[in-house]
Every structure is written in C-alpha cells, then in structure tokens.
Design a protein around this motif. Structure first.
Motif, PDB file in Angstrom:
ATOM      1  N   ASP A 182       0.850  -1.177   0.000  1.00 30.36           N
ATOM      2  CA  ASP A 182       0.000   0.000   0.000  1.00 30.36           C
ATOM      3  C   ASP A 182       0.896   1.242   0.000  1.00 30.36           C
ATOM      4  O   ASP A 182       1.745   1.400   0.888  1.00 30.36           O
ATOM      5  CB  ASP A 182      -0.896  -0.042   1.244  1.00 30.36           C
ATOM      6  N   VAL A 211       0.448   4.336   0.688  1.00 29.58           N
ATOM      7  CA  VAL A 211       0.346   5.331   1.758  1.00 29.58           C
ATOM      8  C   VAL A 211       0.966   4.816   3.063  1.00 29.58           C
ATOM      9  O   VAL A 211       1.812   5.474   3.667  1.00 29.58           O
ATOM     10  CB  VAL A 211      -1.125   5.728   1.998  1.00 29.58           C
ATOM     11  N   SER A 212       0.557   3.618   3.467  1.00 26.91           N
ATOM     12  CA  SER A 212       0.991   3.142   4.774  1.00 26.91           C
ATOM     13  C   SER A 212       2.190   2.198   4.704  1.00 26.91           C
ATOM     14  O   SER A 212       2.777   1.858   5.718  1.00 26.91           O
ATOM     15  CB  SER A 212      -0.172   2.423   5.469  1.00 26.91           C
ATOM     16  N   LYS A 272      -7.172   5.867  -3.715  1.00 29.85           N
ATOM     17  CA  LYS A 272      -6.379   7.077  -3.469  1.00 29.85           C
ATOM     18  C   LYS A 272      -7.303   8.284  -3.292  1.00 29.85           C
ATOM     19  O   LYS A 272      -7.126   9.086  -2.358  1.00 29.85           O
ATOM     20  CB  LYS A 272      -5.442   7.288  -4.669  1.00 29.85           C
ATOM     21  N   ARG A 291      -9.110   8.177   0.058  1.00 27.56           N
ATOM     22  CA  ARG A 291      -8.281   8.540   1.196  1.00 27.56           C
ATOM     23  C   ARG A 291      -7.986  10.027   1.204  1.00 27.56           C
ATOM     24  O   ARG A 291      -7.957  10.656   2.258  1.00 27.56           O
ATOM     25  CB  ARG A 291      -6.993   7.708   1.171  1.00 27.56           C
ATOM     26  N   GLN A 292      -7.800  10.587  -0.003  1.00 23.41           N
ATOM     27  CA  GLN A 292      -7.566  12.027  -0.072  1.00 23.41           C
ATOM     28  C   GLN A 292      -8.783  12.795   0.427  1.00 23.41           C
ATOM     29  O   GLN A 292      -8.666  13.750   1.185  1.00 23.41           O
ATOM     30  CB  GLN A 292      -7.304  12.412  -1.527  1.00 23.41           C
ATOM     31  N   GLN A 318      -9.079  12.571   4.085  1.00 27.37           N
ATOM     32  CA  GLN A 318      -7.974  13.290   4.722  1.00 27.37           C
ATOM     33  C   GLN A 318      -8.332  14.764   4.805  1.00 27.37           C
ATOM     34  O   GLN A 318      -8.107  15.423   5.815  1.00 27.37           O
ATOM     35  CB  GLN A 318      -6.724  13.081   3.867  1.00 27.37           C
ATOM     36  N   SER A 325      -3.821   7.274  12.010  1.00 30.53           N
ATOM     37  CA  SER A 325      -2.978   8.373  11.556  1.00 30.53           C
ATOM     38  C   SER A 325      -3.867   9.520  11.088  1.00 30.53           C
ATOM     39  O   SER A 325      -4.839   9.302  10.375  1.00 30.53           O
ATOM     40  CB  SER A 325      -2.074   7.867  10.429  1.00 30.53           C
ATOM     41  N   SER A 332      -3.134  11.782   9.021  1.00 30.96           N
ATOM     42  CA  SER A 332      -3.021  12.082   7.600  1.00 30.96           C
ATOM     43  C   SER A 332      -3.672  11.005   6.736  1.00 30.96           C
ATOM     44  O   SER A 332      -3.798  11.174   5.539  1.00 30.96           O
ATOM     45  CB  SER A 332      -1.549  12.231   7.216  1.00 30.96           C
ATOM     46  N   ASP A 333      -4.065   9.905   7.335  1.00 29.93           N
ATOM     47  CA  ASP A 333      -4.673   8.837   6.537  1.00 29.93           C
ATOM     48  C   ASP A 333      -5.779   8.175   7.340  1.00 29.93           C
ATOM     49  O   ASP A 333      -5.631   7.056   7.817  1.00 29.93           O
ATOM     50  CB  ASP A 333      -3.590   7.819   6.135  1.00 29.93           C
ATOM     51  N   GLY A 387      -6.994   4.604   5.962  1.00 31.92           N
ATOM     52  CA  GLY A 387      -6.085   3.490   6.207  1.00 31.92           C
ATOM     53  C   GLY A 387      -6.151   2.436   5.137  1.00 31.92           C
ATOM     54  O   GLY A 387      -7.027   2.458   4.261  1.00 31.92           O
TER      55      GLY A 387
END
Lengths: 558, 131, 167
Positions: free
Chosen positions: A185, A187-188, A448, A451-452, A455, C39, C41-42, C45
């Motif tokens: 992944d 991002v993480s 993506k 998640r954006q 966020q 987190s 920023s996410d 997850g």
C-alpha cells in the motif's frame, strides 16, 4: 483558437514519417485482428504493451489508436461476409449486411459500412475535439469528493448496465478489485495479499493480468469450443456503391453518428444500444421498410456509423477523466500508467502534445482505414483461411513472450496461466471480463481519491458529499443501481406501453436474428428424393439467413 | 462394390463428379461422394455448403443412381478421408479432380491427388476440368 | 447422498460461488491481519478497501449460490469462432496447458529459443495440426526471430539458457 492551434501541432507531430508509419502499422494490424476470429483490438493492444514500452509514448499511442479504429473496420468485414459478429455492437451489421451479401450486394454492403465508418469516425473525432476540452475544463475544477464519486459511477455503471447478469458483473468487479489490492500500500507501506511472497510485493503487473484475461483466457476458451464445420465466405470484389446507394446511405450515416457519439461518451453507454436504436430509426424512416430483414442498405449504414461514432465517443471520458468504458480503452489507459503518464483531468495540461497528436492520428487513421479497406477488402477476407492452430498457438506464444519480457521472471508466467484459467472460467460461466479489468485499473485510483477526500475532511464521512457535483453523481449512482426495480414498477403500472416499447426494441435486436440456427452437421449422410431435397433446400437457406450467432452479451471481442 | 468420388465445389470437382456418374451408370455400382475439410481454418471454400450438396443429390436422384454423400470434418486431410472411405465401402474405383499446379507450387504444398494415387489399393481415375 | 448429488449435478457453477467466497474470505482475513496505528493524515487506512472488496465478494458468492440453486445460470460467451453446441474439449485444453507449463519449467534453464519452440509446437499439435516437421520449423523460426528481435530491436535479452554462447 487555442484548441485549433493545439490540434495543428498534433497534426504536425502525427504526420512525421515515423509516426505515419506507426499509424499505418496500427491500422493494418487493427484491421487484421478485426477480421481474424478470436482476436480483437483489446487483446492486440495488451499483447503489444511490453513491446511498445521501448517506443516513444506518442508513437505507441498513435499505433494503438490505429488498432482501436481498425478493429472496428475489420469486424464489419467478417460480419457482412461470414455472418459471425465478433461483438454485440456488430450483430445488426451481421444480420442486415449478410443478407445484402447473400443477395449479391456484398460490395455495396462493405462500401456503405466502410464509408459510413469513415464519416462517423471523422465526425465523432471532431466532436471529441470540441467536447473533450469542455469536459476537462469542468473536470479540473472538481475536488477529490466529486472525482471519487464519478469514478464510482463509472465502475458501477459499466458493471450494472452492460452485460446480461448484474450479479455476475459485480462478482467480476470484486475479483478485479481484489487483484488490484495485491502489493504494498503506497500510503501506509503495508503489504496486502502478498502472503510473504517478495515477488508479489510490487503488485501484479497490469500487463500480465490484461494479457492473461484477454489473450490466454480467450485462446483457451476458443480452443475448447472450436467451430468444427467450415463456413462459406461470400465471394466479393472491390467494394463500391451506386448513386442510389449513396442516396440511401448518407442520412443513416449522419443519424447513426448522432446516436453513437453520446452513448459512447456516457460511462455505460457502450456501442450496442445506439446500433439498435439506429436500426429501429432507419426502419421507421425508410421508404423501403419491407427490405429490412432482407438486406436493406440503410440497416447497415446507420448501425455501422453508430458503432464507430460510439468508439470515438468512448475516448472522451478516457482522455478527459481517465475513465475507460470499453476493453480497448481500458488497456490503453493501462498503457498510460505503464509509461508513467497520469491519466485524468490533468492529462491535457501535462501531456498536451501527446494527447493532441493522438487525436490528430485518429483523423489520419480513419482516412488510412478507408484507403486500406475499400480496395483491399477481398485480400482481408483471405486472412480467414489461416489455419486456426497457428492462430491460437501464435496468440499463446506471443502472450507468453509479452508477459515474460516485462520482468524476465518465470513467476509471471505462472500468474499468466492462473489468471488465464480464471479468464476461461469467467467465459464459461458468463462473468463479463470488462468489470474485472476496470476494477483492476480503477481500484487503486479510487482508493487514493477516497483517502484524499477523507484526509481533507479529517476523517469525517460527510466529506464524501461535501461538493454539490458529488451529490448529483451519487443520485445518478442510486438511479443506476435501482433502475431494474424502477423499470419493473413502471412496467407494472403501465404494462401496455412498456410492452410496446420493449417489444419494438427487442424485435429489432437479437430476436430478429433468431437463435443460432442449425449448422450442417459434421458428417452428413444424404439420400433424399428430389421432392424432399427441394424442401430441405428451402429450409436450409431459410435457416442460414436467420443464422446470426448471438454475440457475447455486452462484451466486445477482446 | 462402389465408386468413390472426391468432390469439391469447383470446376475440377464437378468434372470428377460428371465422370464418376457416367462410370456409375456403366457398372451399376453405388456412388459414394466424399466432400471433406480438415476444418482447421474458419473458412474453407472447398467444403460444400448445404445448397451445393442438395443440387448434387437432386441430380443423382434424377439420374437414378444409388448414392451416399459423406462430409467428414475430423481434422484429417482430404486424402486420408477418401482412402478411408475407399476401404470402408470396398471401392472398385476412385475418381478425383486435378487442379493445375506449377511444379514449384506442388513441391511446397504436397498434393492430395498424389497421396491418393500412391496409397489407394484400387484404380484411380484423375480428371481435369474442361477435359 | 444420491439426492444431494443429483441436486449438484450440472451445478458446476457453484464452484464459481465457492471461488468467490474463498477469495472474499482471503481478502478479509488478510485485511484483519493488518495492524494500522491511527494516523491523522490517513484516516481511511489500508484496511477500508479490502474490507469493502472482501464483503462484496462474499455477498456475490452467497447471491450467486442462491441464484444457481434456484436454476439460474450464466451464459457462456459466444464468439465468431466458437461453437457452443459441443461441450468443452478437454483433449485440446489439457495438452495446451501442458505445453504452457513445459515452457514455464524450461524457460530459465533451457532458454527461450528451446522453450518457445516447445510451446508453439506443442500448442499447434494440441490444436490439431499434424504437420510435425513444418510446424517444428515454424516454431523454431518464430522462437529465433523473437529472440533476436527482442535483443536487437528492443534491447531485451531473453534467456539463452542451454544455447548460451551459440546464439
């Protein structure tokens, strides 16, 4: 004016000798695979992806564009001469065009299909030039929430609307999304579905999966059900049209284009519905309605134009939003990612010269196709005599080569075989392959955006519908999903109208072709008296004319 | 006993059929018509379609000849199908049509006629179109 | 037992449902394994999408099973070169798969020219061609042509394997 100068720059790039050569290669390849059974433009582009990586991206896409349009031309040739539509959007051409051919008007049927495709393709591409920048302008103003919603719409619409069974469409979508999950992944940094295998950490290569599903799966499927009885091709000379044919064709071409382009541009419009609509319209408007079903030229001209205009329309969401809605566009989108080009609204800004060269090459490719197809139709028909063992062994050979050359590891070939077997199973049990490919390609991008979005809203779910456009799109999503229920309710309330409308479309559609008529059996022992022979003769001719092999529902020939 | 004719819907095939019919009249034998295809290409113009076969049977009915039409598609080449039928129906004669071929073309392509001539255990009559 | 087997006969499509269920369970299981600290920023997850996808697959599996048991069935895909009136021809498929697997086993050791020749020749044979010599020559020519084509034209060095030094 800005668009015009960009387009002129595009022509300047596309008309260099090297790029013209690639356009010609694409056009020839596309026509060839369109004519050949069991192989289509999506498979071809997938097979060429690894090879194309060494080319200049512009040249590669010019070639792909030629294949995309060329496949359509080649497909109509076989539909008319053999009555075997390779995809659902050429069913009508097969019915009406083949009857024209049987009545000795093969040359005119091929001519009206080719010229109609040219007219529709050119107008469609012009509409693409006009509309795509408008869509882009609108799209760049969208935030993540709206963009997320639009991608969800594209995915669900293709899954739910195209294809015979929604349930099986969603199953296919789920499999595609699951394949797309494999890997680290971004991002993480977590590994998902890798099972401790370092080879899986980078995810499954889209090229390998596309080749597996389109080429290996299809080759295995055809090999398992190879047609045993040879077909007779209708001999034809050089296509031409008389004055009367032109008079009867030009209006259907334009009307077909008008049906085709908007449907192609819609997320789930496809090319099938506009061809049926065009056919019904032409039948209603024609001065010779009695000829329909017996080989009316309008019934070839309109649907063929609709088919090609839809192909051009499909490129609008593909280029403006990065949303493919048919198999070939999906593989072309995968090609963008392979070249490290980010598809989406910013494509025009970041890769302007490439996109405009691609669009210019569509005009060029269309013209080349007309030049290549009109005089050479009889030559193309000869391709059908290629022994099929070589054809399908060749597909497997090049699929293996392509998949292996991406990373030079035998492990990819194992994946190729496993996913190829999956592709075989999906064809056997009626799971459409398009949702799988779309899920695979769009899945990571959707994640993506999701998640954006959250966020930005600091984890607040309401962030998803924080933009008005997003709300509108979700309403459309709800309508698409609820459509069968609504349709049922509406039918119950107004049974008569519904039946009349439904009946009209259906009768013009596959029903007119009838079920697959009996083919002559492999070994036939004939010992009939003259009287019986005559009767049998009448029956056979009748069965043959009604014999349009039903196409893959909502799927194209890959 | 019977007469076997390798039939293709072309000029030389028709020539072979014509000759086979007159032979059948002479000897009063059964006429076995073989039209075969390997079936490896999707299109094979040498494989007769229903209409063609109907015309042939109609003609044989009219001439009052005892006949049998076979159209095996089993992946075998045409020569083996003809030879197998000759065996099975105890052929006294095999009639085939010959195509015009250049020596080079023949070298590359091999020849159905040649295989039948070499391997048949009964007389073979080769007919040319327009002769 | 007998009634069950008659019920199951001709329901090979249940295998599809089982496969969907298995993949769905696998995706969910793998997602449960992920440990993600929250987190800022996410907030979504890496777990969210796998959970959605896994659930979608499980729901599809159940609905497909119900659909099949009620007599529903997916329509096999038709095509230009496909005749669905006869059942799947395993005598073609299995040798084809065999040629494919032979290529996988051979490619790194024996090299592409040999494994590719085996692949093409085997596939052509499986598909019913019986011109052994001609097919072999075509297969070898294709393998050699692609080997040099990829090396010279694309700069991709396919494995030479046993023929290392000769090619």
């Amino acid at each position: 004016m800005d668009i015009l100068s960009s387009l002129m720059d595009g022509f300047a790039t596309a008309l260099t000798p090297m790029n013209l050569l690639y356009a010609l290669i694409g056009v020839l390849l596309g026509t060839a695979v369109g004519v050949l059974p069991g192989i289509g433009p999506a498979m071809t582009v997938a097979l060429l992806l690894p090879v194309a990586m060494v080319l200049e991206p512009t040249s590669a896409f010019i070639m792909f564009a030629g294949i995309y349009y060329g496949g359509m031309y080649g497909g109509s040739t076989t539909s008319i001469l053999l009555n075997t539509p390779g995809e659902s959007s050429s069913v009508i051409t097969a019915i009406e065009g083949n009857r024209m051919a049987k009545a000795g008007k093969a040359a005119q049927a091929l001519a009206t299909a080719a010229i109609g495709s040219f007219v529709a393709g050119t107008i469609g591409t012009a509409l693409l030039v006009v509309f795509t920048p408008i869509v882009v302008e609108f799209a760049v103003s969208l935030g993540s929430p709206s963009y997320f919603a639009i991608m969800v719409l594209a995915l669900l619409a293709v899954t739910a609307v195209l294809g015979a069974s929604r349930l099986r469409g969603f199953a296919s979508l789920g499999l595609g999304l699951a394949i797309g999950l494999v890997g680290i992944d971004s991002v993480s940094g977590q590994r998902r579905l890798t099972f401790g295998q370092p080879l899986l950490a980078d995810g499954l290569d889209i090229v390998v999966i596309a080749v597996a599903i389109f080429a290996v799966g299809e080759a295995l499927w055809v090999a398992a059900h190879l047609r045993r009885t040879p077909l007779q091709i209708i001999p034809v000379g050089r296509p031409w049209m008389g004055k009367q044919d032109w008079k009867r064709s030009w209006k259907p071409w334009l009307r077909g284009t008008a049906f085709g382009f908007p449907f192609g541009a819609l997320p789930a419009g496809g090319a099938e519905i506009p061809t049926f609509l065009s056919y019904v319209t032409e039948k209603r408007l024609s001065k010779h309605p009695e000829e329909f079903g017996k080989g009316a030229i309008e019934g070839v001209a309109g649907p063929e134009a609709a088919n090609n205009a839809a192909a051009a329309g499909t490129l609008t969401p593909m280029l403006a939003l990065g949303l493919p809605t048919n198999a070939t566009a999906a593989v072309m989108l995968a090609a963008f990612t392979q070249f490290g080009i980010q598809p989406g609204p910013l494509l025009f800004e970041n890769e302007g010269p490439l996109v405009w060269a691609l669009i210019a090459s569509l005009f060029i490719g269309n013209t080349l196709l007309l030049l290549v197809n009109l005089p050479l139709a009889p030559v193309w028909a000869k391709l059908l005599r290629l022994p099929r063992p070589y054809l399908y062994a060749g597909i497997l050979f090049f699929a293996t080569l392509g998949a292996y050359s991406v990373n030079l590891q035998a492990f990819d070939l194992v994946i190729l075989l496993v996913v190829g077997a999956l592709g075989f199973m999906m064809r056997r049990f009626g799971l459409p392959v398009l949702p799988l490919i779309l899920g695979l390609i769009l899945g990571p991008r959707i994640e993506k955006q999701l998640r954006q979005t959250l966020q930005l809203s600091a984890g607040d779910v309401s962030g998803l519908w924080s933009e008005p456009i997003a709300v509108v799109v979700y309403i459309i999503v709800a309508l698409v999903l609820a459509w069968p229920l609504l349709f049922k309710a509406w039918r119950r309330m107004r049974p008569r109208t519904a039946v009349a409308v439904g009946g009209g479309t259906v009768a013009a559609g596959p029903a007119a072709g009838g079920p697959t008529a009996e083919r002559p059996t492999a070994e036939r022992t004939t010992a009939v008296s003259p009287g019986q022979a005559a009767a049998a003769d009448g029956k056979t001719t009748d069965a043959n004319t009604a014999d349009a092999t039903p196409a893959n529902h909502g799927q194209e020939k890959s | 006993m019977s007469i076997i004719v390798g039939y293709v819907p072309t000029a030389e095939g028709t020539a072979a059929l014509d000759r086979a019919i007159s032979e059948a009249h002479k000897s009063q034998s059964r006429l076995v018509i073989i039209n075969s295809s390997r079936g490896d290409a999707i299109v094979d113009k040498r494989y007769a379609q229903a209409q063609d076969i109907n015309e042939v049977t109609e003609r044989l009915e009219k001439e009052g000849i005892d006949h049998l039409v076979l159209q095996p598609v089993r992946g075998n080449d045409v020569a083996s199908e003809v030879l197998e039928a000759a065996d099975k129906y105890r052929a006294e004669l095999i009639v085939i049509g010959l195509r015009k071929r250049t020596p080079v073309g023949k070298l590359i392509m091999g020849s159905t006629a040649q295989q039948i001539l070499l391997e048949a255990s009964c007389p073979v009559l080769a007919v040319k179109a327009g002769a | 037992m007998t009634s069950l087997s008659t019920r199951l006969k001709g329901r090979s499509e249940l295998g599809v449902a089982a496969l969907l269920g298995a993949v769905g369970a696998l995706v969910l299981f793998d997602a449960a394994r992920l440990v993600v600290p929250y987190s800022q920023s996410d907030p979504v997850g890496p777990k969210a999408l796998p959970i959605i996808v896994g659930s979608l697959l499980l729901v599809c599996a159940v609905m497909l099973a119900v659909n099949v048991l009620r007599g529903g069935h997916g329509e096999a895909e038709a095509g230009e070169d496909i005749d669905l009136s006869h059942p799947a021809d395993w005598r073609t498929i299995l040798p084809l798969a065999g040629a494919f697997i032979a290529n996988i086993l051979l490619i790194d050791w024996a090299g592409w020219v040999i494994s590719g020749t085996v692949l093409f020749w085997g596939s052509v044979w499986a598909l019913g061609s019986r011109h052994y010599v001609r097919d072999g020559l075509i297969a070898l020519a294709l393998a050699l042509l692609t080997f040099y084509g990829f090396y010279l034209g694309l700069g991709i060095a396919l494995p030479a394997g046993l023929l290392e030094g000769i090619l």
